[in-house]
Design an enzyme around this catalytic site. Structure first.
Site, PDB file in Angstrom:
ATOM      1  N   PRO A   1       0.811  -1.233  -0.061  1.00 21.24           N
ATOM      2  CG  PRO A   1      -0.686  -1.521   1.849  1.00 21.24           C
ATOM      3  CD  PRO A   1       0.606  -2.021   1.121  1.00 21.24           C
ATOM      4  CD  GLU A   2       3.000   2.711  -4.121  1.00 20.44           C
ATOM      5  OE1 GLU A   2       3.222   3.988  -4.576  1.00 20.44           O
ATOM      6  OE2 GLU A   2       3.147   1.758  -5.082  1.00 20.44           O
TER       7      GLU A   2
END
Ligand SMILES: [Zn+2]
Length: 308
Positions: A2-3
């Site tokens: 996840p960014e």
């Protein structure tokens, strides 16, 4: 992993459920989550804490408490959080922790690959801990191209490696780095300190635009990322280059190519994002060299010296 857009989406989903609520009961079943601290001890410390705000810095989710302490959650590869009404949490073999709130609802943390972390910080440690690890927030209005330029001017690493460094700018990971570089029309292997002022401005804009696009679409759903209500994001349907090897570039029609930069799979358009790492006149040479070896991740010694 996840960014920024994915973590921001999680934050937005969790904030209404958590803010103002007290952690009534905390169960942490995986010692890796709180390592090196004892999970039982961390759980006991968390019980009774009241949440004032669910915040985010880069890829960190920050649950801030009335006491001034904060729980820093990093989802790493496959971590996700789920909010469920009282008694509605089903069985899950990958669940690592459950927080029962004072309204009876549960927040469950699941993590298949178990790289995620929970760290409880004392009030005086919160800001220092974060600020030494994470650069400026790219979506803040106060984040300007000059801030990016300052971070890049002394870096010889390929620009993609430089923006993957969380101290350069917060929250950019492999996906949004490729997306931002495509938007800026900068080759991912360009030495960071050789970007022209125009390119830095374009990259600053590209980083913000690609992250904003991700947030608008509630993040991208790859691997195990899920929203706190169990639904999925759709940003992956609109990627410009990431994961699109062989498909036509949306700007010029050239097939998107894939190389490795800093050990990461990297997608880019060979026409829109020309390699010109050694300055004017070397574009063709650079391209040939690069084409000959699809895995080199930094310019040759002579090229680096010639750029000084
Ligand atoms: Zn193109």
């Amino acid at each position: 992993m996840p960014e920024l857009p994915e973590v921001e989406t999680v934050r937005r989903g969790l904030a209404p459920a958590l803010e103002g609520r007290r952690f009534e009961q905390v169960g942490i079943t995986d010692p890796r989550l709180t390592r090196p601290h004892d999970p039982l001890e961390v759980a006991r410390e968390l019980e009774g804490e009241r949440v004032t705000k669910v915040d985010r810095r880069g890829k960190y989710l920050i649950v801030r408490f009335e006491s001034g302490r904060a729980l820093l959650i990093h989802l790493r590869m496959t971590g996700s959080l789920r909010h469920a009404n009282a008694g509605e949490l089903g069985e899950d073999p990958h669940r690592r922790a459950v927080v029962t709130l004072d309204d009876g609802s549960d927040v469950a943390y699941r993590d298949v690959r178990r790289f995620g972390t929970w760290l409880l910080l004392e009030p005086s440690d919160v800001d220092t801990y974060i600020d030494t690890r994470v650069g400026k927030e790219p979506l803040d209005a106060a984040y300007k191209a000059k801030h990016l330029a300052e971070k890049l001017e002394k870096r010889r690493a390929p620009i993609k490696a430089a923006i993957l460094d969380q101290r350069t700018v917060a929250g950019v990971g492999n996906i949004y780095a490729d997306e931002a570089l495509w938007r800026a029309q900068v080759h991912p292997l360009t030495p960071a300190n050789e970007l022209t002022p125009d390119e830095v401005r374009a990259l600053h804009k590209g980083i913000r635009a690609s992250l904003q696009a991700g947030v608008r679409r509630q993040g991208s759903t790859l691997r195990n990322y899920q929203l706190p209500d169990g639904s999925s994001g759709t940003a992956q349907d609109r990627f410009k280059v990431y994961g699109r090897g062989g498909l036509p570039c949306g700007r010029c029609g050239t097939p998107i190519d894939k190389i490795r930069v800093a050990g990461r799979g990297t997608w880019y358009c060979p026409t829109c994002q020309m390699y010109r790492g050694a300055g004017v006149g070397s574009t063709k040479r650079g391209q040939r060299r690069y084409a000959a070896s699809s895995s080199f991740s930094r310019p040759s010694r002579s090229r680096r010296q010639s750029s000084v």
